[in-house]
Design a protein around this motif. Structure first.
Motif, short mmCIF file in Angstrom:
data_model
loop_
_atom_site.label_atom_id
_atom_site.label_comp_id
_atom_site.label_asym_id
_atom_site.label_seq_id
_atom_site.Cartn_x
_atom_site.Cartn_y
_atom_site.Cartn_z
N GLU A 40 0.83 -1.21 0.00
CA GLU A 40 0.00 0.00 0.00
C GLU A 40 0.86 1.26 0.00
OE1 GLU A 40 -2.54 -0.37 3.37
OE2 GLU A 40 -3.74 -1.96 2.48
N ALA A 41 1.95 1.24 0.78
CA ALA A 41 2.85 2.39 0.80
C ALA A 41 3.51 2.59 -0.56
CB ALA A 41 3.91 2.21 1.88
N ARG A 42 3.86 1.48 -1.21
CA ARG A 42 4.46 1.57 -2.55
C ARG A 42 3.47 2.15 -3.54
NH1 ARG A 42 4.83 -1.39 -7.27
NH2 ARG A 42 6.90 -1.44 -8.24
N GLN A 43 2.22 1.68 -3.49
CA GLN A 43 1.21 2.20 -4.41
C GLN A 43 0.96 3.69 -4.17
OE1 GLN A 43 1.49 -0.40 -6.48
NE2 GLN A 43 -0.61 0.03 -7.04
N GLU A 44 0.96 4.08 -2.90
CA GLU A 44 0.77 5.49 -2.58
C GLU A 44 1.93 6.33 -3.09
OE1 GLU A 44 0.35 8.18 1.41
OE2 GLU A 44 -0.57 6.20 1.41
N GLU A 45 3.14 5.82 -2.93
CA GLU A 45 4.32 6.54 -3.43
C GLU A 45 4.29 6.64 -4.95
OE1 GLU A 45 9.18 6.31 -3.34
OE2 GLU A 45 8.04 5.10 -1.92
N TYR A 50 3.57 10.20 -9.63
CA TYR A 50 3.10 10.18 -11.01
C TYR A 50 3.16 11.55 -11.69
CZ TYR A 50 0.11 9.45 -15.04
OH TYR A 50 -0.39 9.41 -16.30
N PRO A 51 2.66 12.64 -11.09
CA PRO A 51 2.70 13.93 -11.79
C PRO A 51 4.12 14.39 -12.14
CG PRO A 51 1.18 14.05 -9.97
CD PRO A 51 1.90 12.75 -9.84
N SER A 52 5.07 14.23 -11.22
CA SER A 52 6.43 14.66 -11.53
C SER A 52 7.07 13.76 -12.59
CB SER A 52 7.29 14.70 -10.27
OG SER A 52 7.42 13.42 -9.73
N PHE A 53 6.79 12.45 -12.51
CA PHE A 53 7.30 11.53 -13.53
C PHE A 53 6.73 11.89 -14.89
CE2 PHE A 53 6.32 7.64 -15.95
CZ PHE A 53 7.61 7.27 -16.30
N LEU A 54 5.44 12.18 -14.92
CA LEU A 54 4.77 12.52 -16.17
C LEU A 54 5.30 13.83 -16.74
CD1 LEU A 54 2.61 11.30 -17.94
CD2 LEU A 54 0.94 12.68 -16.74
N ALA A 55 5.57 14.79 -15.88
CA ALA A 55 6.12 16.07 -16.35
C ALA A 55 7.50 15.85 -16.98
CB ALA A 55 6.21 17.06 -15.19
N ARG A 56 8.34 15.03 -16.33
CA ARG A 56 9.68 14.73 -16.88
C ARG A 56 9.55 13.99 -18.21
NH1 ARG A 56 14.06 16.81 -15.67
NH2 ARG A 56 15.15 14.88 -16.04
N ASN A 136 -4.03 16.84 -15.73
CA ASN A 136 -4.99 16.05 -14.94
C ASN A 136 -4.32 15.46 -13.69
OD1 ASN A 136 -6.95 16.59 -16.83
ND2 ASN A 136 -6.71 14.63 -17.89
N ALA A 137 -3.08 15.01 -13.86
CA ALA A 137 -2.36 14.38 -12.73
C ALA A 137 -2.10 15.39 -11.62
CB ALA A 137 -1.05 13.78 -13.21
N PHE A 138 -1.72 16.61 -11.99
CA PHE A 138 -1.48 17.63 -10.96
C PHE A 138 -2.78 18.00 -10.24
CE2 PHE A 138 2.54 18.61 -13.26
CZ PHE A 138 3.38 18.37 -12.19
N GLU A 139 -3.89 18.03 -10.98
CA GLU A 139 -5.18 18.31 -10.35
C GLU A 139 -5.56 17.17 -9.40
OE1 GLU A 139 -6.92 21.13 -10.39
OE2 GLU A 139 -5.32 21.96 -11.63
N GLU A 140 -5.33 15.94 -9.82
CA GLU A 140 -5.62 14.79 -8.96
C GLU A 140 -4.75 14.81 -7.71
OE1 GLU A 140 -5.32 11.13 -11.12
OE2 GLU A 140 -6.82 11.74 -12.59
N GLN A 141 -3.50 15.23 -7.85
CA GLN A 141 -2.61 15.31 -6.70
C GLN A 141 -3.09 16.38 -5.72
OE1 GLN A 141 1.46 16.36 -7.55
NE2 GLN A 141 2.20 15.15 -5.82
N LYS A 142 -3.57 17.50 -6.24
CA LYS A 142 -4.11 18.54 -5.37
C LYS A 142 -5.34 18.02 -4.62
CE LYS A 142 -2.82 22.48 -8.24
NZ LYS A 142 -3.38 23.55 -9.08
N ALA A 143 -6.21 17.31 -5.34
CA ALA A 143 -7.41 16.76 -4.70
C ALA A 143 -7.05 15.75 -3.63
CB ALA A 143 -8.33 16.14 -5.75
N ALA A 144 -6.04 14.92 -3.90
CA ALA A 144 -5.60 13.93 -2.91
C ALA A 144 -5.02 14.62 -1.68
CB ALA A 144 -4.58 12.99 -3.52
#
Length: 182
Positions: A40-45, A50-56, A136-144
């Motif tokens: 679960e910790a791995r999935q959360e990490e 994801y957003p920073s990986f996607l940006a790169r 979308n990923a950054f928005e999802e990260q803000k919501a989380a």
């Protein structure tokens, strides 16, 4: 009457066997529980990274690099669960596995739908899709982050009420004793 003397023996072997079986079961349960928490910790990490990986990935794809070179570049740069998977995927590509198969395995290992979305696209389609996906990923990260903040507020409510009651008691008891004349 004849008197017989014999040593009374407790069934210690049975107790030891039962305790060993119970201990083994508890250890197995605890190990599975710890393994599940690590997963679960791995999935959360993975979800948080994801957003920073996607940006790169988007930035490197916009330069015109092929996917194999993008993964080669990302595998050398950062630490974390995502980049460990990137390194593993790049090693698979280098060892002769096809790029599509390696990327599909990357998606399966991460077990998150976000990582599986744009794997089969070509580089041209990938750039436009990644740009939208990054937003979308950054928005999802803000919501989380908002959800976690609300959960933290809820968890802190009881201790705050407890502290308020202690302060009220500390103020009201001396006042009551002084007005009551006791």
């Amino acid at each position: 009457q004849p008197v017989k003397w014999r040593l009374h023996q407790e069934p210690y072997g049975l107790w030891i066997l039962c305790l060993t079986i119970a201990g083994t079961g508890l250890i197995s349960f605890a190990y599975d529980h710890d393994l599940e928490k690590e997963g679960e910790a791995r999935q959360e990490e993975l979800a948080l990274a994801y957003p920073s990986f996607l940006a790169r990935l988007t930035l490197l794809a916009q330069t015109g690099m092929p996917i194999r070179q993008i993964f080669a570049r990302l595998s050398k740069e950062k630490n974390g669960v995502v980049y460990e998977e990137v390194r593993r995927t790049f090693r698979e590509m280098e060892s002769g596995m096809t790029q599509t198969e390696a990327l599909e395995r990357f998606g399966k290992r991460t077990r998150l739908p976000q990582y599986k979305k744009n794997i089969r696209r070509g580089t041209g389609e990938l750039i436009t899709a990644l740009g939208q996906e990054a937003e979308n990923a950054f928005e999802e990260q803000k919501a989380a982050a908002r959800r976690k903040a609300e959960e933290a507020q809820t968890k802190l409510l009881f201790p705050m009420l407890l502290m308020l009651s202690v302060v009220m008691i500390l103020i009201l008891v001396p006042a009551w004793l002084s007005f009551g004349g006791l």
